[in-house]
Design a protein around this motif. Structure first.
Motif, short mmCIF file in Angstrom:
data_model
loop_
_atom_site.label_atom_id
_atom_site.label_comp_id
_atom_site.label_asym_id
_atom_site.label_seq_id
_atom_site.Cartn_x
_atom_site.Cartn_y
_atom_site.Cartn_z
N CYS A 14 0.84 -1.20 0.00
CA CYS A 14 0.00 0.00 0.00
C CYS A 14 0.87 1.25 0.00
O CYS A 14 1.79 1.39 0.80
CB CYS A 14 -0.92 0.01 1.21
SG CYS A 14 -1.99 1.47 1.28
N ILE A 46 -7.74 5.02 5.02
CA ILE A 46 -6.33 4.67 5.17
C ILE A 46 -5.84 5.32 6.45
O ILE A 46 -5.88 6.54 6.60
CB ILE A 46 -5.50 5.19 3.98
CG1 ILE A 46 -5.97 4.55 2.67
CG2 ILE A 46 -4.01 4.93 4.23
CD1 ILE A 46 -5.58 3.10 2.49
N TYR A 53 0.72 2.33 5.80
CA TYR A 53 -0.66 2.70 5.55
C TYR A 53 -1.53 1.48 5.77
O TYR A 53 -1.28 0.42 5.20
CB TYR A 53 -0.83 3.20 4.12
CG TYR A 53 0.05 4.39 3.82
CD1 TYR A 53 -0.29 5.65 4.30
CD2 TYR A 53 1.24 4.24 3.10
CE1 TYR A 53 0.53 6.75 4.06
CE2 TYR A 53 2.06 5.33 2.85
CZ TYR A 53 1.70 6.58 3.33
OH TYR A 53 2.50 7.65 3.10
N ARG A 55 -5.38 0.03 5.71
CA ARG A 55 -6.76 0.28 5.29
C ARG A 55 -7.71 -0.36 6.29
O ARG A 55 -7.58 -1.53 6.63
CB ARG A 55 -7.00 -0.33 3.91
CG ARG A 55 -8.38 -0.01 3.37
CD ARG A 55 -8.33 0.07 1.88
NE ARG A 55 -8.57 -1.23 1.25
CZ ARG A 55 -9.80 -1.68 0.95
NH1 ARG A 55 -10.85 -0.96 1.26
NH2 ARG A 55 -9.96 -2.83 0.35
#
Lengths: 245, 387
Positions: A14, A46, A53, A55
């Motif tokens: 990510c 996020i 990062y 999610r």
């Protein structure tokens, strides 16, 4: 068991572009501003943890606490995998928020006719064979979607073959297993992915509910028996006092 | 008496007026402005004072009715009959207050009937909602003769009282089962909070503990209500019955205390009792008020035979019980939620208004209906026109 859909999030891939967030907002018609946390108008966000990062979204548990909590059955685990919410049944008790082991559902506290809001894994799109909007928007394949057994196998293979990964798939055991998995190169506790109980939640209350028929039968007949005894005692006493006279 | 009387302003009337003014504003805020303007509830604290105090305490403190009804009708303890109607009245009003509180608590209260038609039998809350509906009906029927006997039409009145008497034992029996289930299920609601609720309170035996604590708390409320009737409502009652009730409360609290400790130690949670945390303080406050103090006080002759001291001891029991319910529903969940919830003043105001309405309804019921035997009308009653 039928095959169900699942999402795999690879945190190492990510880049924090927030395309998933925006795609989600677009498909739901929410305002574009991004926030730091899940909200009624941000069903996936996020979160930044150091240089990682993460999610966040509904985990779509295999045996969801929210669905067992909901007294009117507004929350359901669908046969395809997503956990969906039917607002027309909801009475606004918010027991689902209390019950969720991941604290995911959000409530529209500012509205006069408030509903629960949470990700439904684009259930309607998936039924038509389309991927969830967030997955479709991901440019780096940090989020992928597929059949749960295949996705889990792929995650296991990736984690085993590549030494950088933590040797655990978040979501494989948590809350008895979910339909959203995370793999990562840093420990999950450092990413705000807390250690949810390693067991399905609904059996916790099902055990107590299972006792109900026994309690009703045994308790009821016990009370009826006590009543019969005390009545009989009164009758005998009345009879005796009559004979004495 | 002629013309209209202007009600005299007394301290109590002024207080009630303030409570109702604040309560009406809270009601306006809740329904015209929404949750965010009337509460401090958030996604992290989705259930607050209205559930913790209004529902959990409201139902728990209404447990006296089924206890006394079972003692009189099923076990044949005739000596409790004089206080039966008081206990049932308190429970009935308690349940009415819980239903009123739900109107504030639910996000979409006009859909309160949904559980009748939309079933989810895996849901603890579904069972709870049915217990509320059914037991409220049972309580209404149990209490109804006190109202119906005031009907001036003899035929209808006698017919109803006769029918009610025929099903009375059945009602009491069903009421006992429903009430027991309801008390337990309220604890059962928190079984799903494993991993969130603090180990001082989370246990698979939440149902049992809620049940065991509700009965002595409900009886304590009954004692308090009876004492207040004797004190200020000109009621003729042998206060020996208060001592008698307290003799039952003490061992029940003892049983609860033992069960609580065995549960804590079997889960290995005893060490939490002595950690320097905010939860520890709340835990000891609860245990001190609900278990330790009453067990000591209720065994003192000085307290036992003195109605006023009994009243204050029972108020400790009630406060301890309320601390327990608020600990389970609020304190014990704070750490995992990572927030600090302090209810907004409107949350207190709405709850206080409902509670005040219950007290007023109770007062007028005792004055106008045959709840307890009365002395000859006293002077203030004649003056106020209530006798």
């Amino acid at each position: 068991m039928e095959r169900t859909r699942a999402i795999l999030v690879d945190i190492t891939k990510c880049i924090g572009c927030r395309s998933c967030e925006q795609a989600c907002k677009e498909i739901h018609g929410f305002p574009k501003e991004t926030g730091a946390k899940l909200s009624p108008t941000a069903l996936t966000v996020i979160e930044e943890h150091g240089d990682k990062y993460v999610r966040r979204m509904c985990m779509h548990c295999q045996d969801p606490a929210c669905a067992s909590a909901c007294l009117v059955g507004a929350l359901k685990k669908t046969s395809l995998g997503p956990v969906t919410y039917d607002g027309s049944k909801c009475i606004g008790c918010r027991y689902c928020l209390v019950a969720c082991p991941f604290s995911v559902p959000r409530y529209e506290w500012t509205k006069l006719v408030p509903y629960v809001k949470k990700c439904d894994m684009c259930s309607a799109r998936q039924a038509k064979g389309q991927p969830p909007a967030c997955v479709e928007a991901c440019p780096t394949e940090a989020s992928i979607v597929g059949w749960r057994d295949e996705i889990l196998e792929e995650a296991q293979r990736g984690v085993l073959l590549d030494p950088k990964y933590v040797k655990h798939i978040y979501g494989s055991e948590e809350a008895g297993g979910t339909s959203v998995f995370f793999i990562s190169d840093v420990p999950f506790e450092k990413l705000g992915l807390t250690a949810a109980p390693q067991q399905a939640m609904p059996p916790l209350s099902a055990a107590a509910l299972g006792d109900v028929p026994t309690v009703v039968l045994v308790g009821g007949s016990l009370l009826a028996g006590l009543y019969w005894i005390s009545e009989r005692r009164n009758q005998v006493a009345a009879e005796e006092s009559r004979q004495i006279k | 008496m002629t013309g209209t009387r202007v009600p005299k302003i007394t301290m109590w009337r002024a207080i009630v007026a303030v409570i109702f003014a604040a309560g009406w504003y809270a009601t306006y805020a809740r329904f015209a402005l929404g949750f965010s303007q009337s509460t401090h509830l958030t996604d992290r604290q989705p259930w607050g004072l209205w559930v913790g105090l209004g529902t959990l305490c409201g139902v728990g403190l209404s447990a006296g009715g089924f206890g006394i009804a079972a003692a009189v009708y099923l076990l044949g303890f005739e000596r409790y009959r004089p206080v039966l109607r008081t206990a049932v009245l308190v429970s009935f009003l308690g349940y009415m207050s819980v239903i009123a509180g739900m109107m504030y608590e639910l996000g979409l209260p006009w859909r309160i009937w949904h559980p009748i038609f939309m079933w989810n039998r895996h849901s603890m809350l579904f069972e709870v909602s049915w217990c509320v509906m059914l037991y409220s009906t049972v309580l209404s029927l149990e209490f109804s003769p006190a109202l119906v006997e005031k009907i001036p039409w003899n035929g209808l009145r006698d017919w109803y009282l006769k029918q009610q008497h025929r099903i009375l034992i059945g009602l009491v029996l069903v009421g006992c089962v429903l009430s027991s289930l309801h008390q337990s299920f309220l604890g059962g609601l928190y079984l799903l909070t494993k991993g969130k609720l603090d180990p001082l309170w989370y246990t698979p035996y939440l149902t049992t503990l809620f049940y065991l604590s509700a009965i002595p708390a409900g009886l304590a409320v009954t004692v308090m209500a009876l004492y207040l009737c004797v004190r200020s409502l000109n009621v003729k009652l042998d206060t020996g019955i208060l001592s008698e009730l307290s003799r039952v409360i003490a061992p029940m609290i003892g049983l609860y205390g033992i069960f609580r400790f065995v549960d804590l130690s079997s889960r290995g949670a005893v060490s939490y009792m002595f950690r320097w945390r905010e939860e520890t303080f709340s835990f000891w406050l609860e245990l001190g008020l609900f278990v330790v103090a009453p067990l000591v006080l209720l065994n003192l002759e000085k307290v036992h035979n003195n109605p006023q001291r009994l009243y204050w001891t029972c108020s400790l029991v009630v406060m301890g019980f309320m601390t327990n319910r608020l600990n389970v529903s609020i304190t014990g969940l704070q750490a995992s939620a990572g927030i600090y919830y302090v209810p907004k003043w409107t949350e207190f105001a709405a709850t206080l208004m409902v509670l005040t309405a219950v007290v007023i309804a109770f007062r007028y019921a005792v004055i106008y209906l045959d709840i307890l035997p009365k002395n000859a009308a006293s002077r203030w009653m004649v003056k106020e026109g209530v006798a």
